[in-house]
Write an enzyme that holds these catalytic residues in place. Structure first.
Site, PDB file in Angstrom:
ATOM      1  N   ILE A   1      41.137  89.173  24.643  1.00  0.00           N
ATOM      2  CA  ILE A   1      41.283  89.961  23.410  1.00  0.00           C
ATOM      3  C   ILE A   1      41.178  89.040  22.191  1.00  0.00           C
TER       4      ILE A   1
ATOM      5  N   ILE B   1      50.964  76.264  22.435  1.00  0.00           N
ATOM      6  CA  ILE B   1      51.846  76.874  21.427  1.00  0.00           C
ATOM      7  C   ILE B   1      53.293  76.380  21.567  1.00  0.00           C
TER       8      ILE B   1
ATOM      9  N   ALA C   1      48.267  84.301  22.352  1.00  0.00           N
ATOM     10  CA  ALA C   1      48.404  83.386  23.491  1.00  0.00           C
ATOM     11  C   ALA C   1      49.515  83.855  24.419  1.00  0.00           C
TER      12      ALA C   1
ATOM     13  N   GLU D   1      50.513  84.082  29.008  1.00  0.00           N
ATOM     14  CA  GLU D   1      50.123  84.310  30.399  1.00  0.00           C
ATOM     15  C   GLU D   1      50.116  85.821  30.522  1.00  0.00           C
TER      16      GLU D   1
ATOM     17  N   THR E   1      52.413  94.416  24.694  1.00  0.00           N
ATOM     18  CA  THR E   1      51.866  95.308  25.716  1.00  0.00           C
ATOM     19  C   THR E   1      52.724  96.554  25.922  1.00  0.00           C
ATOM     20  N   ASP E   2      52.104  97.599  26.440  1.00  0.00           N
ATOM     21  CA  ASP E   2      52.858  98.814  26.791  1.00  0.00           C
ATOM     22  C   ASP E   2      53.735  98.599  28.022  1.00  0.00           C
ATOM     23  N   GLU E   3      53.456  97.497  28.771  1.00  0.00           N
ATOM     24  CA  GLU E   3      54.202  97.295  30.028  1.00  0.00           C
ATOM     25  C   GLU E   3      55.690  97.055  29.787  1.00  0.00           C
TER      26      GLU E   3
ATOM     27  N   TYR F   1      55.931  89.250  34.192  1.00  0.00           N
ATOM     28  CA  TYR F   1      55.063  89.275  32.998  1.00  0.00           C
ATOM     29  C   TYR F   1      55.668  90.161  31.912  1.00  0.00           C
TER      30      TYR F   1
ATOM     31  N   LYS G   1      57.205  89.258  28.170  1.00  0.00           N
ATOM     32  CA  LYS G   1      56.666  89.841  26.925  1.00  0.00           C
ATOM     33  C   LYS G   1      57.788  90.578  26.174  1.00  0.00           C
TER      34      LYS G   1
ATOM     35  N   PRO H   1      38.941  95.761  45.939  1.00  0.00           N
ATOM     36  CA  PRO H   1      40.299  95.984  46.453  1.00  0.00           C
ATOM     37  C   PRO H   1      41.103  96.929  45.568  1.00  0.00           C
TER      38      PRO H   1
ATOM     39  N   TYR I   1      44.729  98.613  45.069  1.00  0.00           N
ATOM     40  CA  TYR I   1      46.115  98.494  45.513  1.00  0.00           C
ATOM     41  C   TYR I   1      46.693  99.872  45.864  1.00  0.00           C
TER      42      TYR I   1
ATOM     43  N   ASN J   1      43.381 104.674  38.988  1.00  0.00           N
ATOM     44  CA  ASN J   1      42.582 103.490  39.357  1.00  0.00           C
ATOM     45  C   ASN J   1      41.388 103.841  40.236  1.00  0.00           C
TER      46      ASN J   1
ATOM     47  N   ASP K   1      49.780  97.126  48.398  1.00  0.00           N
ATOM     48  CA  ASP K   1      50.119  97.387  47.001  1.00  0.00           C
ATOM     49  C   ASP K   1      50.704  96.143  46.332  1.00  0.00           C
TER      50      ASP K   1
HETATM   51  P1  NAD Z   1      44.078  86.289  28.422  1.00  0.00           P
HETATM   52  O1  NAD Z   1      44.874  85.864  29.598  1.00  0.00           O
HETATM   53  O2  NAD Z   1      42.659  86.702  28.602  1.00  0.00           O
HETATM   54  O3  NAD Z   1      44.071  85.117  27.332  1.00  0.00           O
HETATM   55  C1  NAD Z   1      45.204  84.365  27.027  1.00  0.00           C
HETATM   56  C2  NAD Z   1      44.762  83.159  26.183  1.00  0.00           C
HETATM   57  O4  NAD Z   1      45.933  82.414  25.828  1.00  0.00           O
HETATM   58  C3  NAD Z   1      43.831  82.204  26.936  1.00  0.00           C
HETATM   59  O5  NAD Z   1      42.781  81.803  26.101  1.00  0.00           O
HETATM   60  C4  NAD Z   1      44.742  81.010  27.278  1.00  0.00           C
HETATM   61  O6  NAD Z   1      44.042  79.777  27.343  1.00  0.00           O
HETATM   62  C5  NAD Z   1      45.703  81.034  26.090  1.00  0.00           C
HETATM   63  N1  NAD Z   1      46.998  80.425  26.405  1.00  0.00           N
HETATM   64  C6  NAD Z   1      47.772  80.663  27.501  1.00  0.00           C
HETATM   65  N2  NAD Z   1      48.882  79.894  27.444  1.00  0.00           N
HETATM   66  C7  NAD Z   1      48.805  79.188  26.286  1.00  0.00           C
HETATM   67  C8  NAD Z   1      49.664  78.243  25.648  1.00  0.00           C
HETATM   68  N3  NAD Z   1      50.824  77.872  26.201  1.00  0.00           N
HETATM   69  N4  NAD Z   1      49.288  77.716  24.464  1.00  0.00           N
HETATM   70  C9  NAD Z   1      48.113  78.090  23.891  1.00  0.00           C
HETATM   71  N5  NAD Z   1      47.260  78.967  24.454  1.00  0.00           N
HETATM   72  C10 NAD Z   1      47.612  79.509  25.622  1.00  0.00           C
HETATM   73  O7  NAD Z   1      44.924  87.425  27.720  1.00  0.00           O
HETATM   74  P2  NAD Z   1      44.430  88.744  26.980  1.00  0.00           P
HETATM   75  O8  NAD Z   1      44.157  89.784  27.983  1.00  0.00           O
HETATM   76  O9  NAD Z   1      43.382  88.366  25.991  1.00  0.00           O
HETATM   77  O10 NAD Z   1      45.769  89.146  26.210  1.00  0.00           O
HETATM   78  C11 NAD Z   1      46.048  88.627  24.911  1.00  0.00           C
HETATM   79  C12 NAD Z   1      47.395  89.147  24.464  1.00  0.00           C
HETATM   80  O11 NAD Z   1      47.358  90.575  24.419  1.00  0.00           O
HETATM   81  C13 NAD Z   1      48.545  88.789  25.390  1.00  0.00           C
HETATM   82  O12 NAD Z   1      49.665  88.479  24.614  1.00  0.00           O
HETATM   83  C14 NAD Z   1      48.780  90.047  26.218  1.00  0.00           C
HETATM   84  O13 NAD Z   1      50.142  90.138  26.600  1.00  0.00           O
HETATM   85  C15 NAD Z   1      48.416  91.118  25.220  1.00  0.00           C
HETATM   86  N6  NAD Z   1      47.896  92.367  25.790  1.00  0.00           N
HETATM   87  C16 NAD Z   1      46.853  92.359  26.686  1.00  0.00           C
HETATM   88  C17 NAD Z   1      46.334  93.566  27.152  1.00  0.00           C
HETATM   89  C18 NAD Z   1      45.177  93.608  28.123  1.00  0.00           C
HETATM   90  O14 NAD Z   1      44.832  94.708  28.595  1.00  0.00           O
HETATM   91  N7  NAD Z   1      44.529  92.494  28.437  1.00  0.00           N
HETATM   92  C19 NAD Z   1      46.878  94.773  26.710  1.00  0.00           C
HETATM   93  C20 NAD Z   1      47.937  94.743  25.802  1.00  0.00           C
HETATM   94  C21 NAD Z   1      48.422  93.535  25.343  1.00  0.00           C
HETATM   95  O1  DAU Z   2      48.982  97.704  30.130  1.00  0.00           O
HETATM   96  C1  DAU Z   2      48.599  96.549  29.454  1.00  0.00           C
HETATM   97  C2  DAU Z   2      48.400  95.426  30.435  1.00  0.00           C
HETATM   98  O2  DAU Z   2      47.163  95.670  31.089  1.00  0.00           O
HETATM   99  C3  DAU Z   2      48.397  94.051  29.774  1.00  0.00           C
HETATM  100  O3  DAU Z   2      49.641  93.804  29.211  1.00  0.00           O
HETATM  101  C4  DAU Z   2      48.056  92.955  30.800  1.00  0.00           C
HETATM  102  O4  DAU Z   2      47.947  91.713  30.142  1.00  0.00           O
HETATM  103  C5  DAU Z   2      46.727  93.312  31.439  1.00  0.00           C
HETATM  104  O5  DAU Z   2      46.423  92.363  32.451  1.00  0.00           O
HETATM  105  C6  DAU Z   2      46.786  94.703  32.048  1.00  0.00           C
HETATM  106  O6  DAU Z   2      47.719  94.741  33.153  1.00  0.00           O
HETATM  107  P1  DAU Z   2      47.426  95.546  34.495  1.00  0.00           P
HETATM  108  O7  DAU Z   2      48.261  94.990  35.566  1.00  0.00           O
HETATM  109  O8  DAU Z   2      47.487  97.014  34.259  1.00  0.00           O
HETATM  110  O9  DAU Z   2      45.856  95.151  34.670  1.00  0.00           O
HETATM  111  P2  DAU Z   2      44.986  94.819  35.973  1.00  0.00           P
HETATM  112  O10 DAU Z   2      43.563  94.787  35.536  1.00  0.00           O
HETATM  113  O11 DAU Z   2      45.506  93.623  36.694  1.00  0.00           O
HETATM  114  O12 DAU Z   2      45.227  96.088  36.877  1.00  0.00           O
HETATM  115  C7  DAU Z   2      44.886  97.398  36.442  1.00  0.00           C
HETATM  116  C8  DAU Z   2      45.322  98.378  37.521  1.00  0.00           C
HETATM  117  O13 DAU Z   2      44.488  98.168  38.662  1.00  0.00           O
HETATM  118  C9  DAU Z   2      46.746  98.182  37.994  1.00  0.00           C
HETATM  119  O14 DAU Z   2      47.296  99.443  38.314  1.00  0.00           O
HETATM  120  C10 DAU Z   2      46.609  97.341  39.265  1.00  0.00           C
HETATM  121  C11 DAU Z   2      45.275  97.805  39.818  1.00  0.00           C
HETATM  122  N1  DAU Z   2      44.502  96.777  40.566  1.00  0.00           N
HETATM  123  C12 DAU Z   2      44.282  95.582  39.976  1.00  0.00           C
HETATM  124  C13 DAU Z   2      43.569  94.613  40.637  1.00  0.00           C
HETATM  125  C14 DAU Z   2      43.341  93.242  40.003  1.00  0.00           C
HETATM  126  C15 DAU Z   2      43.983  97.089  41.802  1.00  0.00           C
HETATM  127  O15 DAU Z   2      44.152  98.204  42.322  1.00  0.00           O
HETATM  128  N2  DAU Z   2      43.273  96.117  42.459  1.00  0.00           N
HETATM  129  C16 DAU Z   2      43.067  94.884  41.941  1.00  0.00           C
HETATM  130  O16 DAU Z   2      42.421  94.038  42.613  1.00  0.00           O
END
Ligand code: NAD
Ligand code: DAU
Length: 361
Positions: free
Chosen positions: A19, A67, A89, A91, A139-141, A165, A169, A220, A222, A264, A296
């Site tokens: 993002i 960070i 930034a 995990e 995140t909504d989680e 996770y 957050k 895969p 879950y 899913n 799962d």
């Molecule tokens: P991502 O895992 O793709 O990217 C995370 C980035 O942070 C990477 O570039 C990584 O190198 C960097 N990073 C990790 N640890 C670090 C540290 N200690 N210092 C500096 N940089 C560090 O994550 P994303 O999916 O882009 O998510 C970005 C943010 O949005 C996160 O805070 C996540 O919780 C939030 N978010 C993600 C989603 C989603 O669907 N992906 C949805 C809602 C919120």
């Molecule tokens: O809801 C926001 C969150 O969405 C963010 O905060 C997280 O950073 C982001 O990773 C994401 O989390 P999810 O766990 O929902 O995303 P993921 O893509 O890992 O999984 C999406 C759904 O698919 C979830 O219900 C688990 C399922 N899944 C995932 C994987 C990787 C499978 O069924 N099989 C898989 O192999």
């Protein structure tokens, strides 16, 4: 000058992630006179290639660093006229947090604390300018899991995080909130649903399916595949974040969601059908043959859904990309950008893959 038109200098943490990189491109296009400083540790999820088009631009700087490194953060605040932190930034992968939660507490909680402290001292030292902003992207989680008939999460839904996770957050959200209430630091919190789109790291569900279909590998799913996520195209998320920075009320939380609840299994079937239509050659056709139910995820949240009424009524934001359009664009992006994702299927990635899926069956 309004807040939206005055030039800003942004520190974007995690700007080489999924993002974050989309946000950097979005901001650069929309506000080309602003200065962007990206701080990213380049963990497995960070990829400098995602920012390649900006390398060399005069108003762009990339810094590889953590960070949690207070000295480095303070140094950047001294060197650059940063008035806005957009904090991505983290995990971010639930499955990795189950395998190893330590890094999640370190980066998500301690890292956010480090940034807040450094920014607070900097802001105080400058006399608390009222244009400064700290956007905490969450995140909504953090709200936990919904039953089939529950109303979607709103900003007042109590926190109930279920994975390491989401718990980490939630901790960072509470810190961002407390820094506003205690110190007046102008923090803003956003809680967004699942994003998808370009630069999405291969191990998340949508890119994983796109890539596995191209490689003829199992998809895969879950559990029973009936878990529901509310999918939002990443550019809609980035637009919302820019609006929150420019027009959001410090101390407030804004929920961001796509109004796109999909199970899913249905999502993966849509991806299979799009790949069958758009990919010239596939090892296995129809791609649905690759769908495989696996063990799962422990503690797997059943349903997420977001009520984004506040963002719509207060800031005028609406999602613009439908799930059908967004998935089509995403599939096409993965087809057109093999050079981006192929190098990411490294030995480390294969190791991770083994750990998560080997015991599944
Ligand atoms: P991502 O895992 O793709 O990217 C995370 C980035 O942070 C990477 O570039 C990584 O190198 C960097 N990073 C990790 N640890 C670090 C540290 N200690 N210092 C500096 N940089 C560090 O994550 P994303 O999916 O882009 O998510 C970005 C943010 O949005 C996160 O805070 C996540 O919780 C939030 N978010 C993600 C989603 C989603 O669907 N992906 C949805 C809602 C919120
Ligand atoms: O809801 C926001 C969150 O969405 C963010 O905060 C997280 O950073 C982001 O990773 C994401 O989390 P999810 O766990 O929902 O995303 P993921 O893509 O890992 O999984 C999406 C759904 O698919 C979830 O219900 C688990 C399922 N899944 C995932 C994987 C990787 C499978 O069924 N099989 C898989 O192999």
């Amino acid at each position: 000058m309004t807040l939206a038109s005055s030039p800003r200098c942004l520190l974007i943490t995690g700007g080489a992630g999924f993002i974050g990189a989309n946000f950097v491109h979005h901001w650069f296009q929309q506000y080309p006179n602003d200065r962007l400083v990206v701080l990213d540790a380049l963990t497995y999820a960070g990829n400098r290639q995602s920012l390649a088009p900006l390398e060399g631009a005069a108003n762009f700087r990339f810094v590889q660093g953590n960070i949690c490194d207070r000295e480095l953060v303070e140094q950047l605040l001294r060197e650059e006229p940063i008035d806005t932190i957009a904090h991505f930034a983290a995990e971010s992968h639930v499955d990795r947090s189950i395998l190893g939660p330590g890094a999640f507490v370190q980066t998500n909680v301690v890292g956010t604390f480090t940034l807040l402290e450094a920014f607070r001292q900097h802001w105080y030292s400058l006399g608390q300018p009222d244009t400064y902003r700290f956007l905490h992207v969450s995140t909504d989680e953090v709200y936990g899991s919904l039953g089939p008939d529950d109303p979607p999460f709103s900003e007042t839904t109590p926190y109930a995080p279920n994975s390491p996770y989401s718990a980490s957050k939630a901790g960072s959200d509470h810190l961002a909130r407390a820094y506003f209430h205690t110190y007046g630091l102008p923090t803003l919190i956003t809680n967004c649903s699942n994003n998808y789109g370009p630069y999405h790291f291969p191990e998340k569900l949508i890119p994983l399916c796109c890539i596995n279909i191209l490689l003829g590998k199992a998809l895969p799913i879950y559990g029973d595949g009936q878990n529901v996520r509310d999918w939002l195209y990443v550019q809609d998320h980035c637009r919302a974040l820019a609006m929150v920075i420019h027009h959001g009320q410090p101390g407030e939380t804004y929920n961001i969601g796509g109004c796109n609840e999909v199970k899913n299994l249905d999502l993966v079937q849509m991806l299979c059908d799009l790949m069958d239509e758009l990919a010239p050659e596939l090892p296995v056709r129809p791609s649905r043959k690759l769908i495989t139910f696996v063990k799962d995820r422990p503690g797997h949240d059943r349903r997420y859904a977001i009520d984004a009424t506040k963002l719509r009524t207060e800031l005028g934001w609406e999602p613009t990309v439908t799930i059908a359009e967004g998935l089509r664009q995403t599939v096409q992006w993965f087809l057109n950008n093999r050079d981006w994702w192929q190098p990411l299927l490294s030995a480390e990635y294969q190791d991770y893959y083994q750990q998560v899926y080997a015991s599944s069956a």
